[in-house]
Design an enzyme around this catalytic site. Sequence first.
Site, PDB file in Angstrom:
ATOM      1  N   GLU A 111       5.797  28.405 -48.472  1.00 32.63           N
ATOM      2  CA  GLU A 111       7.073  27.741 -48.208  1.00 32.63           C
ATOM      3  C   GLU A 111       8.029  27.994 -49.366  1.00 32.63           C
ATOM      4  O   GLU A 111       7.628  28.449 -50.440  1.00 32.63           O
ATOM      5  CB  GLU A 111       6.875  26.234 -47.992  1.00 32.63           C
ATOM      6  N   HIS A 228      16.898  19.333 -44.261  1.00 29.47           N
ATOM      7  CA  HIS A 228      16.070  20.503 -43.922  1.00 29.47           C
ATOM      8  C   HIS A 228      16.965  21.515 -43.214  1.00 29.47           C
ATOM      9  O   HIS A 228      17.756  21.151 -42.348  1.00 29.47           O
ATOM     10  CB  HIS A 228      14.910  20.080 -43.014  1.00 29.47           C
ATOM     11  N   ARG A 274      15.571  24.799 -50.448  1.00 30.59           N
ATOM     12  CA  ARG A 274      16.034  24.143 -49.224  1.00 30.59           C
ATOM     13  C   ARG A 274      17.518  23.756 -49.253  1.00 30.59           C
ATOM     14  O   ARG A 274      18.235  23.945 -48.276  1.00 30.59           O
ATOM     15  CB  ARG A 274      15.225  22.865 -49.077  1.00 30.59           C
ATOM     16  N   HIS A 338      16.218  14.942 -43.701  1.00 30.07           N
ATOM     17  CA  HIS A 338      14.777  15.161 -43.568  1.00 30.07           C
ATOM     18  C   HIS A 338      13.955  14.258 -44.475  1.00 30.07           C
ATOM     19  O   HIS A 338      12.928  13.729 -44.068  1.00 30.07           O
ATOM     20  CB  HIS A 338      14.509  16.629 -43.914  1.00 30.07           C
ATOM     21  N   ARG A 373      13.027  17.863 -53.426  1.00 28.38           N
ATOM     22  CA  ARG A 373      11.566  17.979 -53.284  1.00 28.38           C
ATOM     23  C   ARG A 373      11.134  19.390 -52.896  1.00 28.38           C
ATOM     24  O   ARG A 373      11.743  20.043 -52.052  1.00 28.38           O
ATOM     25  CB  ARG A 373      11.076  17.010 -52.208  1.00 28.38           C
TER      26      ARG A 373
HETATM   27  P1  FAD Z   1       5.921   7.482 -42.740  1.00 24.62           P
HETATM   28  O1  FAD Z   1       4.889   8.418 -42.297  1.00 24.62           O
HETATM   29  O2  FAD Z   1       7.311   7.745 -42.299  1.00 24.62           O
HETATM   30  O3  FAD Z   1       5.491   6.032 -42.254  1.00 24.62           O
HETATM   31  C1  FAD Z   1       6.315   4.898 -42.452  1.00 24.62           C
HETATM   32  C2  FAD Z   1       5.730   3.736 -41.656  1.00 24.62           C
HETATM   33  O4  FAD Z   1       6.385   2.522 -41.970  1.00 24.62           O
HETATM   34  C3  FAD Z   1       5.853   3.899 -40.159  1.00 24.62           C
HETATM   35  O5  FAD Z   1       4.621   3.556 -39.563  1.00 24.62           O
HETATM   36  C4  FAD Z   1       6.931   2.884 -39.776  1.00 24.62           C
HETATM   37  O6  FAD Z   1       6.866   2.442 -38.460  1.00 24.62           O
HETATM   38  C5  FAD Z   1       6.636   1.786 -40.773  1.00 24.62           C
HETATM   39  N1  FAD Z   1       7.736   0.857 -41.044  1.00 24.62           N
HETATM   40  C6  FAD Z   1       8.981   1.140 -41.488  1.00 24.62           C
HETATM   41  N2  FAD Z   1       9.693   0.020 -41.644  1.00 24.62           N
HETATM   42  C7  FAD Z   1       8.885  -1.017 -41.285  1.00 24.62           C
HETATM   43  C8  FAD Z   1       9.059  -2.421 -41.208  1.00 24.62           C
HETATM   44  N3  FAD Z   1      10.210  -3.047 -41.551  1.00 24.62           N
HETATM   45  N4  FAD Z   1       8.025  -3.183 -40.752  1.00 24.62           N
HETATM   46  C9  FAD Z   1       6.854  -2.605 -40.402  1.00 24.62           C
HETATM   47  N5  FAD Z   1       6.637  -1.268 -40.456  1.00 24.62           N
HETATM   48  C10 FAD Z   1       7.641  -0.489 -40.896  1.00 24.62           C
HETATM   49  N6  FAD Z   1       5.948  16.658 -45.909  1.00 24.62           N
HETATM   50  C11 FAD Z   1       5.005  17.499 -46.385  1.00 24.62           C
HETATM   51  O7  FAD Z   1       4.517  17.318 -47.496  1.00 24.62           O
HETATM   52  N7  FAD Z   1       4.579  18.544 -45.611  1.00 24.62           N
HETATM   53  C12 FAD Z   1       5.067  18.785 -44.362  1.00 24.62           C
HETATM   54  O8  FAD Z   1       4.645  19.713 -43.689  1.00 24.62           O
HETATM   55  C13 FAD Z   1       6.073  17.916 -43.863  1.00 24.62           C
HETATM   56  N8  FAD Z   1       6.622  18.132 -42.634  1.00 24.62           N
HETATM   57  C14 FAD Z   1       7.472  17.200 -42.132  1.00 24.62           C
HETATM   58  C15 FAD Z   1       7.947  17.343 -40.827  1.00 24.62           C
HETATM   59  C16 FAD Z   1       8.758  16.375 -40.256  1.00 24.62           C
HETATM   60  C17 FAD Z   1       9.242  16.539 -38.857  1.00 24.62           C
HETATM   61  C18 FAD Z   1       9.140  15.242 -41.026  1.00 24.62           C
HETATM   62  C19 FAD Z   1      10.018  14.188 -40.438  1.00 24.62           C
HETATM   63  C20 FAD Z   1       8.709  15.118 -42.341  1.00 24.62           C
HETATM   64  C21 FAD Z   1       7.876  16.080 -42.896  1.00 24.62           C
HETATM   65  N9  FAD Z   1       7.411  15.965 -44.204  1.00 24.62           N
HETATM   66  C22 FAD Z   1       6.472  16.837 -44.674  1.00 24.62           C
HETATM   67  C23 FAD Z   1       7.699  14.763 -44.985  1.00 24.62           C
HETATM   68  C24 FAD Z   1       6.499  13.821 -44.856  1.00 24.62           C
HETATM   69  O9  FAD Z   1       5.961  13.911 -43.563  1.00 24.62           O
HETATM   70  C25 FAD Z   1       6.873  12.384 -45.123  1.00 24.62           C
HETATM   71  O10 FAD Z   1       7.617  12.279 -46.299  1.00 24.62           O
HETATM   72  C26 FAD Z   1       5.609  11.548 -45.286  1.00 24.62           C
HETATM   73  O11 FAD Z   1       4.786  11.734 -44.167  1.00 24.62           O
HETATM   74  C27 FAD Z   1       5.978  10.096 -45.453  1.00 24.62           C
HETATM   75  O12 FAD Z   1       4.797   9.331 -45.313  1.00 24.62           O
HETATM   76  P2  FAD Z   1       4.909   7.770 -45.463  1.00 24.62           P
HETATM   77  O13 FAD Z   1       3.559   7.234 -45.155  1.00 24.62           O
HETATM   78  O14 FAD Z   1       5.532   7.436 -46.738  1.00 24.62           O
HETATM   79  O15 FAD Z   1       5.954   7.325 -44.318  1.00 24.62           O
HETATM   80  C1  SIN Z   2       8.286  22.115 -43.055  1.00 24.97           C
HETATM   81  O1  SIN Z   2       7.228  22.356 -42.472  1.00 24.97           O
HETATM   82  O2  SIN Z   2       9.236  22.885 -43.118  1.00 24.97           O
HETATM   83  C2  SIN Z   2       8.449  20.785 -43.697  1.00 24.97           C
HETATM   84  C3  SIN Z   2       7.690  20.770 -44.943  1.00 24.97           C
HETATM   85  C4  SIN Z   2       8.138  19.659 -45.828  1.00 24.97           C
HETATM   86  O3  SIN Z   2       9.114  18.972 -45.574  1.00 24.97           O
HETATM   87  O4  SIN Z   2       7.470  19.493 -46.859  1.00 24.97           O
END
Ligand code: FAD
Ligand code: SIN
Length: 511
Positions: A111, A228, A274, A338, A373
């Site tokens: 990447e 993104h 990015r 993103h 990031r």
């Molecule tokens: P999340 O997975 O977003 O979870 C947050 C949780 O909090 C959810 O369950 C939500 O419902 C809950 N929540 C929020 N507010 C409340 C509330 N008030 N009360 C109760 N529950 C609540 N990163 C990488 O490193 N590699 C990748 O390949 C990558 N690809 C990505 C692709 C996409 C499409 C996206 C959107 C992001 C990607 N990212 C990637 C970024 C990464 O996925 C996220 O930054 C990471 O998964 C965040 O994890 P998290 O557990 O902090 O939050």
């Molecule tokens: C992607 O697969 O392009 C997302 C990866 C990331 O946000 O870290």
Amino acid sequence: MSIQNQTYQTIVIGSGLAGLITALECHHTGPVLLVTKTSLGEGSTRYAQGGIAVAKKIGDSIEEHLVDTIAAGAGIVNEENARILVTEADASINILQKYGVIFDSSSEGREAAHSQARVLHAGGDQTGLAITTALTNSCQNLGVTILENTLVTGLKQNNFGGEVYGIETINNENILEHYTAQSIVLATGGLGSLYSRTTNPETITGDGITLAFEVGAQLADLEFVQFHPTAFKKKGSAPFLLSETLRGEGAILRNSLGEAFMQKTHPKADLAPRDIVAREITKEMQRENSSQVWLDCTQIESKNNIELTKRFPNIFKFCKAHNIDIRTQPIPVTPAAHYHMGGVFTDKWGQTTIPNLYAVGEAAMTGVHGANRLASNSLLEAAVFGIRTAEHINTQKNIPLASSSEALEIKSLGKTSTDLKVLQQLLWSTAGIERDAISMTKGLKTIESGQAIEKLSSKKAINMYRATLTSHLILKSALSREESRGAHQRSDFPERDDLNWKRHQVVSYVK
Ligand code: FAD
Ligand code: SIN
């Protein structure tokens, strides 16, 4: 005993990777309540495609991963925490595997801004789904108490700025409840869905930021929102990402004339950082007066020894459902909000400035990403710092992070917008890929002239209140940082100003 009457050691808010791994790692020392807004496992994690960065292969090293992470962060990476991130990467992958995550054995993906191909993936382009499925199954099998479809509406605290001891919730039937615990963990994710164009699911609206802010926790770097470069562009389509690993395998961005415009813009062409690619796409769209550019994957199969249907099964399927065969046709793409580098200010153990309150994953600001990031470092941060936070909670050595005295002080709370779509458009047009004082001031005035809050008695009203408040904080922070750095680009201050701004910007609520 009912869920409500039980005493918990830990309450975890959110069921993405950060929340799930923290809950699992805390569960063996005391009862855990995992509360989540919609269904278990719904959040950004579930949709992650590219994978998780770890320097494992021969020829790569932890030092190189660290150097790439620091370079991407544009001068303000917290180097101590970034070193923890890359050093503990391998051990955290082992822990994910222990809970049932199965990574692909085929070669690691590449990447942007990584000097090596070091992105471990699962299910081809379904890394997030593989992680979510394994960890939610583990939570259920190991008996973590789970409360779905429940919005956390506030944190319980006796005195502003003092320790927190519980949460207030509302469920889909608008029933209000409260729960208490020794430690509360915010794992609420980022805020992409505050923007009209985003890759994030609709539940991700920055709730953790305002929950923490209201009890006096310090926030930091709210102005750094990563866009993104390549989200699928079709009117009415749900948010969908075209992973950067496609460009890692040789996909090329083209304008409507078929010109590969990144090749004349940056030495790394389509794999430039990015923020640069997102800005170049925006310029190209403005030049052409169009709402998309094109991602051309048609040469990947002939150049590399891979089959797109196998390496990117989900992307292939999604595009096919929109009548695009990515082996022969280009995909319409546009930049979209993103990831949030800013968040609740924490130390290397997930501690915030409020006793008993922790933040992990995208909701936290550990400083490891600086102003921009590096791809695939976010899942890694959620895993590494989720595990560390659990270790800290399990050993109960709570000494909260000292507050910073040099903070941007915010004195007013309490407006709300009525229409989320209008708010999303406002944030996109005033605090988007490029900002300036005129547009941000206009955005702030619109928000500040909103309605005063009377009574917040439904999930929808509370969501709107939080969305408005977080948008307000982003605009205030972005207006205050008078320079351009990483993902924060100001047309009225186009240069990086290390003399005044080579630092984090801490934000706090002063009642
Ligand atoms: P999340 O997975 O977003 O979870 C947050 C949780 O909090 C959810 O369950 C939500 O419902 C809950 N929540 C929020 N507010 C409340 C509330 N008030 N009360 C109760 N529950 C609540 N990163 C990488 O490193 N590699 C990748 O390949 C990558 N690809 C990505 C692709 C996409 C499409 C996206 C959107 C992001 C990607 N990212 C990637 C970024 C990464 O996925 C996220 O930054 C990471 O998964 C965040 O994890 P998290 O557990 O902090 O939050
Ligand atoms: C992607 O697969 O392009 C997302 C990866 C990331 O946000 O870290």
